[in-house]
Design a protein around this motif. Structure first.
Motif, PDB file in Angstrom:
ATOM      1  N   VAL A 152       0.862  -1.184   0.000  1.00 28.77           N
ATOM      2  CA  VAL A 152       0.000   0.000   0.000  1.00 28.77           C
ATOM      3  C   VAL A 152       0.899   1.234   0.000  1.00 28.77           C
ATOM      4  CG1 VAL A 152      -1.922  -1.155   1.124  1.00 28.77           C
ATOM      5  CG2 VAL A 152      -0.162  -0.060   2.525  1.00 28.77           C
ATOM      6  N   HIS A 153       0.353   2.375  -0.324  1.00 28.48           N
ATOM      7  CA  HIS A 153       1.171   3.567  -0.539  1.00 28.48           C
ATOM      8  C   HIS A 153       1.998   3.955   0.681  1.00 28.48           C
ATOM      9  CE1 HIS A 153      -1.828   4.409  -3.920  1.00 28.48           C
ATOM     10  NE2 HIS A 153      -0.656   4.292  -4.498  1.00 28.48           N
ATOM     11  N   GLU A 154       1.404   3.870   1.866  1.00 32.43           N
ATOM     12  CA  GLU A 154       2.153   4.250   3.062  1.00 32.43           C
ATOM     13  C   GLU A 154       3.393   3.380   3.248  1.00 32.43           C
ATOM     14  OE1 GLU A 154      -0.007   4.345   6.685  1.00 32.43           O
ATOM     15  OE2 GLU A 154      -1.405   5.906   6.033  1.00 32.43           O
ATOM     16  N   GLU A 155       3.284   2.107   2.928  1.00 29.12           N
ATOM     17  CA  GLU A 155       4.387   1.184   3.159  1.00 29.12           C
ATOM     18  C   GLU A 155       5.319   1.072   1.962  1.00 29.12           C
ATOM     19  OE1 GLU A 155       3.274  -2.521   4.854  1.00 29.12           O
ATOM     20  OE2 GLU A 155       1.890  -1.615   6.280  1.00 29.12           O
ATOM     21  N   VAL A 157      -8.459  -9.369   2.260  1.00 24.21           N
ATOM     22  CA  VAL A 157      -8.615 -10.436   3.250  1.00 24.21           C
ATOM     23  C   VAL A 157      -8.178  -9.895   4.601  1.00 24.21           C
ATOM     24  CG1 VAL A 157      -7.930 -12.765   3.939  1.00 24.21           C
ATOM     25  CG2 VAL A 157      -8.168 -12.194   1.509  1.00 24.21           C
ATOM     26  N   SER A 158      -9.000 -10.087   5.622  1.00 25.78           N
ATOM     27  CA  SER A 158      -8.698  -9.653   6.987  1.00 25.78           C
ATOM     28  C   SER A 158      -8.477 -10.878   7.858  1.00 25.78           C
ATOM     29  CB  SER A 158      -9.845  -8.800   7.547  1.00 25.78           C
ATOM     30  OG  SER A 158     -10.056  -7.653   6.751  1.00 25.78           O
ATOM     31  N   GLN A 201      -3.717  -7.462   7.017  1.00 31.29           N
ATOM     32  CA  GLN A 201      -4.463  -7.045   5.829  1.00 31.29           C
ATOM     33  C   GLN A 201      -3.758  -7.593   4.590  1.00 31.29           C
ATOM     34  OE1 GLN A 201      -6.247  -2.862   4.698  1.00 31.29           O
ATOM     35  NE2 GLN A 201      -4.117  -2.874   4.095  1.00 31.29           N
ATOM     36  N   VAL A 202      -4.499  -8.342   3.796  1.00 28.43           N
ATOM     37  CA  VAL A 202      -3.983  -8.880   2.537  1.00 28.43           C
ATOM     38  C   VAL A 202      -4.747  -8.198   1.403  1.00 28.43           C
ATOM     39  CG1 VAL A 202      -3.530 -10.943   1.170  1.00 28.43           C
ATOM     40  CG2 VAL A 202      -3.512 -11.081   3.673  1.00 28.43           C
ATOM     41  N   VAL A 203      -4.055  -7.370   0.641  1.00 29.82           N
ATOM     42  CA  VAL A 203      -4.665  -6.635  -0.464  1.00 29.82           C
ATOM     43  C   VAL A 203      -4.373  -7.387  -1.756  1.00 29.82           C
ATOM     44  CG1 VAL A 203      -4.783  -4.447  -1.705  1.00 29.82           C
ATOM     45  CG2 VAL A 203      -4.347  -4.471   0.763  1.00 29.82           C
ATOM     46  N   GLY A 232      -0.336  -7.599  -1.579  1.00 31.06           N
ATOM     47  CA  GLY A 232       0.410  -6.938  -0.514  1.00 31.06           C
ATOM     48  C   GLY A 232      -0.114  -7.369   0.838  1.00 31.06           C
ATOM     49  N   MET A 233       0.791  -7.641   1.764  1.00 27.46           N
ATOM     50  CA  MET A 233       0.404  -8.149   3.078  1.00 27.46           C
ATOM     51  C   MET A 233       1.103  -7.328   4.150  1.00 27.46           C
ATOM     52  SD  MET A 233       0.852 -12.056   4.510  1.00 27.46           S
ATOM     53  CE  MET A 233       0.215 -12.682   2.965  1.00 27.46           C
TER      54      MET A 233
END
Length: 468
Positions: free
Chosen positions: A134-137, A255-256, A310-312, A288-289
């Motif tokens: 994700v963008h923050e990471e 996925v949570s 969080q699995v994107v 992304g995890m």
């Protein structure tokens, strides 16, 4: 003879150790994207650097030039055998001489997520096996190792709303800085001042993440700054999703996963890769995890945060496999929950489908419990305030007033007399029989505002005491 403000010689030695976030842009002389004509200057060209711009340029080999115009403040970092020489004649492979200008690198920002690559190991970094985040990471997190390519120069603006940017270590030109004292000394050097600039100071020495379930990235406070560099594409799915830490709505699945102390994020990431991502049908998937903290809400009121994995999952071009992969991950997590340290797993998709597990309402139960506790607390506090006289409740109507109101009605309103009674409501209708009723009959019944009253001849209304 060439005049340069600073000319340094560095020999490339070795490779950096395990690194995670690598800076993509460079200010290398041999990189054709750094020149406005789209090619590296050749022997017939005039090389020009902006006079007012600071620049650090890495040079790998020897180059013939016709002329060079240098900046006021800058440096060349020369690899072994690299340098420049004046072209005494025409370079047949160069064509007509042009003025080739070096592009401005002042706008390259540390917090631009598009300028970083993430990898789990140095081998992955070298092979180009990069991680989606994700963008923050995508921007270096506080526990990350930061690497600037070994044979490379750069210039990066570290400005943010905070005075410090914390990371675990920084590697520049093959040297890794894990001590703040040593890195501060490098930042004060000529190269350090040309390579790092801005209002925020990069500091090293943060410990690595010691939690097997993962650690918070620490970039949420710079979320708006990070998103200011992101241009979100349009999405066409029915219900776009917004992952925690991301700047844009996406089409795909999230996925949570709730976990226990036995969960290991790195091992689980490898498991997902070997079980699913190697399959041909998922080759175009981006996954992304990370560990995130989600707000717990009761009736739209946030009251706490809880960690979860969080699995994107994003579909590739022309593909729609995110929901299938989400189901595979959730089914595997539920089947192997005791071995993986997972307590619950579900997902949601941009198509509107979800994979919630029957009976898995822990979040709702927690919300209801907290809501009941909040209500009880409010009642107790209100009772205490009333008892101490801080809060006064409005007076309640007395029973006699309620009874009177039921008879008289509202003040000034009409009096409900009920049905007509010819004997009491209309005295003129009484039969004129003096011998039967006597003359006092008209004095025995009286009408008042409060209703009809009868006079009891046994008692005298003028007497104050009752005498037997």
């Amino acid at each position: 003879m060439l005049r340069t403000t600073a000319v340094l010689l560095f020999l490339a030695v070795g490779a950096a150790d395990a690194l995670y976030k690598q800076w993509i842009p460079d200010t290398n002389y041999e990189n054709k994207t750094n020149w406005d004509k789209g090619h590296v200057p050749c022997g017939n060209d005039i090389v020009e650097f902006s006079a007012q711009r600071k620049v650090s340029v890495f040079v790998e080999t020897m180059h013939a030039i016709q002329e060079m115009r240098l900046p006021i403040d800058g440096e060349f970092i020369l690899d072994s055998g690299a340098g420049f020489y004046a072209n005494s004649g025409q370079d047949p492979g160069c064509g007509a001489g042009l003025t080739v200008r070096f592009k401005d690198s002042e706008s390259l920002r540390w917090f631009n997520p598009a300028l970083w690559q993430a990898a789990a190991s140095s081998d992955d970094l070298q092979s180009g096996n990069f991680l989606f985040s994700v963008h923050e990471e995508s921007v270096p997190c506080r526990h990350d190792d930061v690497i600037f390519k070994t044979r490379s120069s750069f210039r990066v603006d570290t400005s943010s709303s905070h005075s410090i940017v914390n990371v675990k270590s920084v590697s520049v030109l093959g040297k890794t800085f894990g001590s703040q004292a040593e890195f501060s000394q490098y930042l004060r050097s000529r190269s350090g001042q040309l390579q790092f600039h801005g209002t925020s100071a990069v500091t090293v020495g943060e410990p690595g993440c010691s939690d097997p379930s993962g650690c918070d990235c620490g970039n949420s406070e710079n979320h708006q700054l990070i998103c200011s560099f992101v241009k979100c594409p349009s999405v066409s799915c029915a219900r776009p999703l917004l992952p925690v830490g991301h700047c844009c709505d996406v089409c795909g699945a999230i996925v949570s996963i709730q976990y226990t102390s036995g969960f290991n994020l790195q091992s689980y990431r490898q498991r997902i890769h070997h079980l699913f991502l190697v399959l041909p049908k998922y080759k175009s998937i981006k996954l992304g995890m990370s560990k995130v903290f989600k707000s717990q809400r009761f009736m739209f009121i946030p009251f706490d945060t809880s960690p979860e994995i969080q699995v994107v999952i994003l579909d590739g071009e022309g593909e729609s496999q995110s929901e299938s992969l989400a189901w595979d991950i959730v089914k595997d997590a539920r089947a192997q929950s005791s071995h993986l340290g997972i307590t619950a797993a579900d997902f949601q998709t941009s198509s509107g489908n979800s994979g919630g597990e029957s009976g898995n309402n822990a979040g709702m139960v927690v919300g209801v419990v907290f809501g009941v506790l909040i209500m009880i607390t409010l009642v107790l506090v209100l009772g205490l305030l009333v008892r101490k006289g801080v809060v006064r409740l409005p007076p309640l109507p007395s029973l006699s007033r309620l009874r009177r109101s039921s008879v008289v009605g509202e003040l000034g309103g009409p009096l409900d007399q009920g049905y007509d009674n010819p004997m009491f409501n209309k005295p003129t209708m009484l039969p004129d029989v003096p011998s039967l009723y006597g003359g006092e009959i008209t004095n025995s019944i009286c009408l008042k505002q409060t209703g009809v009253h009868f006079v009891n001849p046994v008692y005298d209304e003028h007497e104050s005491d009752f005498t037997a």
